[in-house]
Design a protein around this motif. Structure first.
Motif, PDB file in Angstrom:
ATOM      1  N   SER A  12     118.099 120.147  32.913  1.00  0.00           N
ATOM      2  CA  SER A  12     116.776 119.614  32.580  1.00  0.00           C
ATOM      3  C   SER A  12     116.807 118.857  31.261  1.00  0.00           C
ATOM      4  O   SER A  12     116.107 117.851  31.106  1.00  0.00           O
ATOM      5  N   ILE A  13     117.626 119.315  30.338  1.00  0.00           N
ATOM      6  CA  ILE A  13     117.778 118.582  29.078  1.00  0.00           C
ATOM      7  C   ILE A  13     118.396 117.215  29.363  1.00  0.00           C
ATOM      8  O   ILE A  13     117.947 116.190  28.841  1.00  0.00           O
ATOM      9  N   LYS A  14     119.405 117.190  30.229  1.00  0.00           N
ATOM     10  CA  LYS A  14     120.025 115.906  30.588  1.00  0.00           C
ATOM     11  C   LYS A  14     118.999 114.978  31.240  1.00  0.00           C
ATOM     12  O   LYS A  14     118.952 113.781  30.958  1.00  0.00           O
ATOM     13  N   MET A  15     118.183 115.545  32.112  1.00  0.00           N
ATOM     14  CA  MET A  15     117.164 114.742  32.784  1.00  0.00           C
ATOM     15  C   MET A  15     116.128 114.232  31.782  1.00  0.00           C
ATOM     16  O   MET A  15     115.673 113.090  31.876  1.00  0.00           O
ATOM     17  N   MET A  16     115.776 115.078  30.815  1.00  0.00           N
ATOM     18  CA  MET A  16     114.816 114.653  29.799  1.00  0.00           C
ATOM     19  C   MET A  16     115.392 113.538  28.929  1.00  0.00           C
ATOM     20  O   MET A  16     114.668 112.633  28.519  1.00  0.00           O
ATOM     21  N   MET A  17     116.685 113.593  28.658  1.00  0.00           N
ATOM     22  CA  MET A  17     117.330 112.521  27.890  1.00  0.00           C
ATOM     23  C   MET A  17     117.224 111.207  28.661  1.00  0.00           C
ATOM     24  O   MET A  17     116.939 110.162  28.070  1.00  0.00           O
ATOM     25  N   LEU A  18     117.450 111.273  29.964  1.00  0.00           N
ATOM     26  CA  LEU A  18     117.317 110.090  30.803  1.00  0.00           C
ATOM     27  C   LEU A  18     115.877 109.568  30.771  1.00  0.00           C
ATOM     28  O   LEU A  18     115.647 108.365  30.634  1.00  0.00           O
ATOM     29  N   MET A  19     114.933 110.482  30.885  1.00  0.00           N
ATOM     30  CA  MET A  19     113.525 110.095  30.832  1.00  0.00           C
ATOM     31  C   MET A  19     113.176 109.475  29.476  1.00  0.00           C
ATOM     32  O   MET A  19     112.406 108.521  29.410  1.00  0.00           O
ATOM     33  N   PHE A  20     113.749 110.020  28.418  1.00  0.00           N
ATOM     34  CA  PHE A  20     113.525 109.468  27.075  1.00  0.00           C
ATOM     35  C   PHE A  20     114.055 108.037  27.008  1.00  0.00           C
ATOM     36  O   PHE A  20     113.376 107.141  26.500  1.00  0.00           O
ATOM     37  N   ARG A  21     115.254 107.825  27.526  1.00  0.00           N
ATOM     38  CA  ARG A  21     115.836 106.473  27.517  1.00  0.00           C
ATOM     39  C   ARG A  21     114.997 105.486  28.328  1.00  0.00           C
ATOM     40  O   ARG A  21     114.994 104.293  28.050  1.00  0.00           O
ATOM     41  N   ASN A  22     114.280 105.998  29.335  1.00  0.00           N
ATOM     42  CA  ASN A  22     113.412 105.148  30.154  1.00  0.00           C
ATOM     43  C   ASN A  22     111.983 105.082  29.613  1.00  0.00           C
ATOM     44  O   ASN A  22     111.106 104.529  30.269  1.00  0.00           O
ATOM     45  N   GLY A  23     111.757 105.679  28.435  1.00  0.00           N
ATOM     46  CA  GLY A  23     110.441 105.607  27.807  1.00  0.00           C
ATOM     47  C   GLY A  23     109.390 106.526  28.391  1.00  0.00           C
ATOM     48  O   GLY A  23     108.195 106.328  28.152  1.00  0.00           O
ATOM     49  N   LEU A  24     109.795 107.550  29.138  1.00  0.00           N
ATOM     50  CA  LEU A  24     108.841 108.450  29.779  1.00  0.00           C
ATOM     51  C   LEU A  24     108.568 109.705  28.961  1.00  0.00           C
ATOM     52  O   LEU A  24     107.614 110.427  29.237  1.00  0.00           O
TER      53      LEU A  24
END
Length: 107
Positions: free
Chosen positions: A53-65
């Motif tokens: 979930s941390i990895k997914m949140m990092m991805l979401m952060f990079r996408n501005g979400l």
């Protein structure tokens, strides 16, 4: 039909505190375009100590979400959850597992 059943049981497990079920629900929401729900599921799973979930949140952060502050808060909560599960017995068991794996691979 089976997909709905699977989601139902994932929701039940998530309500019961299963971080993997939370992560999977987050991925399902992400895939169908419900990014707000996906973020919520991932934040909860991260706070329960789920690494994916941390990895997914990092991805979401990079996408501005996800905001930088929300990501930082989730990272702190994740680390606290991970630290709370540490104990001398678990560390000894992990060390034993590593030794056995190393011994097995050297044969």
């Amino acid at each position: 039909k089976d997909g709905g059943k699977a989601v139902h049981y994932l929701e039940e497990a998530a309500i019961g505190g299963d971080p993997i079920a939370r992560n999977r629900l987050g991925r399902i929401e992400w895939n169908i375009g419900n990014t707000e729900k996906a973020v919520k599921h991932c934040v909860i799973a991260a706070k329960l100590g789920d690494d994916d979930s941390i990895k997914m949140m990092m991805l979401m952060f990079r996408n501005g979400l996800v905001s930088k502050d929300d990501l930082a808060a989730a990272l702190r909560a994740h680390q606290a959850a991970v630290d709370a599960t540490k104990s001398p017995q678990r560390e000894a068991a992990e060390e034993y597992r590593r030794k056995m794996k190393k011994k097995k691979s050297s044969k």
